[in-house]
Design an enzyme around this catalytic site. Structure first.
Site, PDB file in Angstrom:
ATOM      1  N   TYR A 142       0.867  -1.185   0.000  1.00 22.64           N
ATOM      2  CA  TYR A 142       0.000   0.000   0.000  1.00 22.64           C
ATOM      3  C   TYR A 142       0.896   1.224   0.000  1.00 22.64           C
ATOM      4  O   TYR A 142       1.538   1.539   0.999  1.00 22.64           O
ATOM      5  CB  TYR A 142      -0.923  -0.040   1.212  1.00 22.64           C
ATOM      6  CG  TYR A 142      -1.912   1.098   1.328  1.00 22.64           C
ATOM      7  CD1 TYR A 142      -2.158   1.974   0.271  1.00 22.64           C
ATOM      8  CD2 TYR A 142      -2.618   1.291   2.504  1.00 22.64           C
ATOM      9  CE1 TYR A 142      -3.074   3.005   0.386  1.00 22.64           C
ATOM     10  CE2 TYR A 142      -3.539   2.311   2.639  1.00 22.64           C
ATOM     11  CZ  TYR A 142      -3.768   3.169   1.579  1.00 22.64           C
ATOM     12  OH  TYR A 142      -4.660   4.191   1.710  1.00 22.64           O
ATOM     13  N   LYS A 170      -1.506  -1.471  -3.913  1.00 24.42           N
ATOM     14  CA  LYS A 170      -2.586  -0.484  -3.831  1.00 24.42           C
ATOM     15  C   LYS A 170      -1.948   0.887  -3.987  1.00 24.42           C
ATOM     16  O   LYS A 170      -1.154   1.312  -3.147  1.00 24.42           O
ATOM     17  CB  LYS A 170      -3.332  -0.602  -2.498  1.00 24.42           C
ATOM     18  CG  LYS A 170      -4.412   0.459  -2.315  1.00 24.42           C
ATOM     19  CD  LYS A 170      -5.037   0.386  -0.924  1.00 24.42           C
ATOM     20  CE  LYS A 170      -6.021   1.532  -0.711  1.00 24.42           C
ATOM     21  NZ  LYS A 170      -6.565   1.541   0.677  1.00 24.42           N
TER      22      LYS A 170
END
Length: 299
Positions: A142, A170
């Site tokens: 992320y 992400k």
């Protein structure tokens, strides 16, 4: 049985980063979490992220995180990917959370860039590698430098992609140019972590979304990605433009705050926030209603 995945879409295409419902007195609402998880999967989500930032992970205990993973797995684990957020700015703590999530049955891990301590790229490489080495679960990185203070450089992403269990990223970097290069060079499954850029990121190679607005518009997000896959650029663009008021309204302030307000307006489990987050004012709630209505959300 875990839901179906492919190397190209290891966690599906449409995932919502789920809020953590609390009771009126601020305790963990496991029944509410199960009802919300079922609602989101029924709406069309392939997976749910639990214990992420949108799940108020900074203010939930390790025990609460484990209870939440187990509850959501019980509710929807046979038909959706349940991905546990385990990222902290302490590698040892993140490893402990990862191992606990694996024991609880999570299907995957979401590991955010360590925040506040601003490690160099070599530190990021070792941090994420230690997490990936600690379990047999697939890992989604992320990358959100606006919160963490440090981006994951493209070269680091390419090196991390060599790990057999680091399979996705992400992306909340907000940089389509860097995303284009990183997608091409790393081969990671790319998920938009910025709802306003869902369609643009698909156009440069993303496979899906990890969404906040998915709490209220999952059918539209699924229609958007399916239109893109079908090559219907006009339809995908029309859906994107329809959702612009929702993208704007849900991020006029911190996203957890607006999401819980929107869910409450729809009669869905959400409950209060834990400090330092605070509820919307009456004026902010009125504006949120206008924004959601403009995007076609029924309240």
């Amino acid at each position: 049985m875990a839901p179906i995945s492919t190397p190209q879409t290891p966690f599906g295409r449409v995932l919502t980063a789920m809020v953590t419902p609390f009771t009126a007195d601020g305790a963990l609402d496991l029944d509410g979490a199960q009802r919300l998880a079922a609602h989101l999967v029924d709406a069309g989500n392939d997976g749910l992220i639990v214990n992420g930032t949108t799940g108020e992970s900074p203010t939930t205990s390790d025990a609460e995180k484990d209870q939440l993973v187990r509850a959501v797995l019980e509710a929807v684990g046979d038909r959706a990917h349940v991905v546990a957020g385990i990222g902290t700015n302490d590698t040892r703590h993140s490893v402990d959370l990862a191992r606990t999530a694996e024991r609880s049955g999570a299907h995957g891990l979401l590991a955010v860039t360590p925040y506040y301590n601003k490690p160099p790229q070599e530190g990021l490489l070792r941090h994420f590698t230690a997490i990936a080495d600690s379990t047999g679960l697939p890992v989604m990185l992320y990358d959100i430098p606006g919160r963490s203070g440090v981006p994951i450089d493209t070269e680091t992403l390419v090196r991390l992609a060599d790990h057999p269990r680091i399979v996705a990223n992400k992306d909340a970097k907000g940089d389509l140019g860097r995303a284009s290069w990183a997608i091409a060079q790393s081969g990671l499954a790319w998920y938009s972590g910025d709802d306003m850029l869902n369609l643009p990121l698909l156009s440069v190679g993303a496979v899906g979304f990890v969404s906040v607005v998915g709490h209220v518009v999952t059918p539209d997000l699924r229609a958007l990605v399916e239109a893109h896959l079908d090559g219907d650029v006009q339809k995908a663009t029309e859906i994107h433009q329809k959702l612009l008021p929702v993208f704007t309204g849900m991020f006029r302030t911190q996203g957890v705050i607006t999401t819980k307000a929107a869910l409450t307006l729809q009669g869905l489990p959400a409950g209060p926030l834990r400090l330092p987050l605070v509820e919307l004012t009456a004026q902010e709630t009125a504006q949120l209603k206008i924004d959601l209505a403009a995007g076609g959300v029924q309240l």
